[in-house]
Design a protein around this motif. Structure first.
Motif, short mmCIF file in Angstrom:
data_model
loop_
_atom_site.label_atom_id
_atom_site.label_comp_id
_atom_site.label_asym_id
_atom_site.label_seq_id
_atom_site.Cartn_x
_atom_site.Cartn_y
_atom_site.Cartn_z
N ARG A 67 0.69 44.18 -9.29
CA ARG A 67 0.64 43.43 -10.15
C ARG A 67 0.34 44.16 -11.66
NH1 ARG A 67 -3.52 38.54 -9.80
NH2 ARG A 67 -2.04 37.80 -8.29
N TRP A 68 0.01 44.77 -11.21
CA TRP A 68 0.18 45.92 -12.56
C TRP A 68 0.41 46.64 -13.11
CZ3 TRP A 68 -4.25 47.05 -16.43
CH2 TRP A 68 -3.78 47.97 -17.25
N GLN A 69 1.30 46.93 -12.34
CA GLN A 69 2.66 48.09 -12.46
C GLN A 69 4.23 47.15 -13.37
OE1 GLN A 69 3.46 49.77 -9.28
NE2 GLN A 69 2.70 52.67 -9.31
N THR A 70 3.75 45.86 -12.91
CA THR A 70 4.49 44.91 -13.23
C THR A 70 4.53 43.84 -14.15
OG1 THR A 70 3.87 43.39 -11.17
CG2 THR A 70 6.02 45.01 -11.08
N THR A 71 3.74 42.79 -14.03
CA THR A 71 3.64 41.69 -14.74
C THR A 71 2.98 42.15 -15.91
OG1 THR A 71 3.23 39.90 -13.69
CG2 THR A 71 2.45 39.66 -15.35
N ARG A 72 1.43 43.38 -15.65
CA ARG A 72 0.24 43.23 -16.91
C ARG A 72 0.99 44.64 -17.48
NH1 ARG A 72 -4.18 41.75 -15.80
NH2 ARG A 72 -4.62 40.94 -13.21
N VAL A 73 1.78 45.33 -16.98
CA VAL A 73 2.21 46.71 -18.45
C VAL A 73 3.61 45.65 -19.15
CG1 VAL A 73 4.32 48.54 -17.68
CG2 VAL A 73 2.53 49.32 -16.38
N ARG A 74 4.06 44.96 -18.44
CA ARG A 74 4.88 44.09 -19.29
C ARG A 74 4.12 43.36 -20.11
NH1 ARG A 74 7.63 42.56 -15.16
NH2 ARG A 74 6.75 40.54 -14.47
N GLU A 75 3.49 42.88 -20.32
CA GLU A 75 2.62 42.49 -21.32
C GLU A 75 2.60 43.27 -22.57
OE1 GLU A 75 -0.09 39.92 -19.20
OE2 GLU A 75 1.11 38.40 -18.69
N LEU A 76 1.85 44.38 -22.05
CA LEU A 76 1.49 45.42 -22.75
C LEU A 76 2.43 45.82 -23.28
CD1 LEU A 76 -1.05 47.52 -20.47
CD2 LEU A 76 -2.05 45.99 -22.59
N ASP A 77 3.62 45.84 -22.83
CA ASP A 77 5.20 46.55 -23.21
C ASP A 77 5.37 45.91 -24.38
OD1 ASP A 77 6.61 48.44 -20.53
OD2 ASP A 77 4.96 48.35 -21.76
N GLU A 78 5.04 44.18 -24.54
CA GLU A 78 5.55 43.41 -25.29
C GLU A 78 5.13 43.63 -26.70
OE1 GLU A 78 5.19 39.49 -23.67
OE2 GLU A 78 6.58 40.07 -22.23
N ILE A 79 3.87 44.07 -26.86
CA ILE A 79 2.83 44.16 -27.80
C ILE A 79 3.29 45.59 -28.16
CG2 ILE A 79 0.72 44.57 -26.81
CD1 ILE A 79 -0.41 42.82 -28.79
N GLU A 80 3.67 46.10 -27.97
CA GLU A 80 3.94 47.58 -28.45
C GLU A 80 5.52 47.46 -28.94
OE1 GLU A 80 3.82 50.98 -25.08
OE2 GLU A 80 4.75 52.38 -26.34
N GLU A 81 6.50 46.93 -28.04
CA GLU A 81 7.90 46.60 -28.79
C GLU A 81 7.60 45.71 -30.16
OE1 GLU A 81 10.42 47.26 -27.97
OE2 GLU A 81 11.68 46.92 -29.86
N ALA A 82 6.06 45.26 -30.44
CA ALA A 82 6.48 44.53 -31.71
C ALA A 82 5.75 45.53 -32.19
CB ALA A 82 5.54 42.90 -31.37
N HIS A 83 5.19 45.89 -32.10
CA HIS A 83 3.92 47.10 -32.73
C HIS A 83 5.87 47.90 -33.07
CE1 HIS A 83 2.62 51.28 -33.55
NE2 HIS A 83 0.90 50.22 -33.76
N ARG A 84 5.91 48.45 -32.42
CA ARG A 84 7.71 49.32 -33.11
C ARG A 84 8.73 48.39 -33.92
NH1 ARG A 84 9.48 50.57 -27.92
NH2 ARG A 84 7.90 51.71 -27.94
N SER A 85 8.69 47.03 -33.80
CA SER A 85 9.79 46.94 -34.10
C SER A 85 9.10 46.54 -35.33
CB SER A 85 9.87 44.99 -34.03
OG SER A 85 8.46 44.65 -33.43
N ILE A 86 7.72 46.30 -36.62
CA ILE A 86 6.89 46.56 -37.64
C ILE A 86 6.96 47.76 -38.14
CG2 ILE A 86 5.28 45.35 -38.37
CD1 ILE A 86 4.99 42.79 -36.85
N GLY A 87 6.57 48.05 -37.50
CA GLY A 87 5.89 49.89 -38.28
C GLY A 87 7.17 51.11 -37.92
N GLY A 88 7.98 50.83 -37.30
CA GLY A 88 9.19 51.61 -37.19
C GLY A 88 8.75 53.30 -36.67
#
Lengths: 73, 110
Positions: B8-29
């Protein structure tokens, strides 16, 4: 004619389990998923032993039995 | 059999963390320089990481208790043991601190 499927337990259901030497009833408040040994499903159950404060326990699916489901479900 | 909570950590939880990391990257570059626009996302990321880790610890504790209880005899003692290990478990309720994680696992440590 197909076999009758065993209904799985869901939040809101009333279940029964053995606590010490007493059969107690409680309400399922959360399906924790297949966290148990060998992937068995665990459920969080709120129950009362007597007039004391309600307790919450996590029980595996094979140690509880379904008593009743909420009306309308 | 691999631990369910690890999966669950390696799939669902990491995926949710990746989503906010992607949002961070899309705003900040990804270029050089300070990112003022991502301040709130940083705070949210920290909170999300904390909550995901707490959820992981809660799952781990539940799994540990089930293994212990399952190995207990007589059968009549299993639920009593479960209740004892999870009574007032801080991991269930609120944002936990590191000492609460330690305390929660002290009782199941072999």
């Amino acid at each position: 004619m197909g076999q009758t499927e065993k209904r799985t337990v869901s939040p809101g259901d009333v279940v029964e389990f053995l606590f010490g030497t007493t059969q107690v009833r409680g309400v399922v408040i959360e399906d924790r998923g297949p966290l148990g040994a060998q992937g068995r499903r665990l459920f969080s159950i709120r129950f009362e032993l007597d007039a004391s404060e309600p307790q919450v326990i996590e029980m595996p699916e094979d140690e509880i039995s379904l008593v009743a489901t909420p009306a309308g479900s | 059999m691999p631990s369910v909570l690890l999966q669950r950590w390696q799939t669902t939880r990491v995926r949710e963390l990746d989503e906010i990391e992607e949002a961070h990257r899309s705003i900040g570059g990804s270029g050089r320089g300070r990112r003022y626009a991502t301040q709130q996302i940083n705070h949210a990321y920290a909170m999300l990481l904390s909550s995901q880790f707490q959820g992981f610890c809660r799952d781990l504790h539940s799994e540990s208790v089930d293994y212990l209880a399952r190995a207990t005899n007589p059968v009549e003692l299993r639920a009593v043991l479960r209740a004892e290990f999870t009574l007032h478990r801080k991991l269930d309720r609120r944002q936990s601190e590191s000492w609460q994680h330690r305390r929660g696992f002290q009782s199941v440590r072999a």
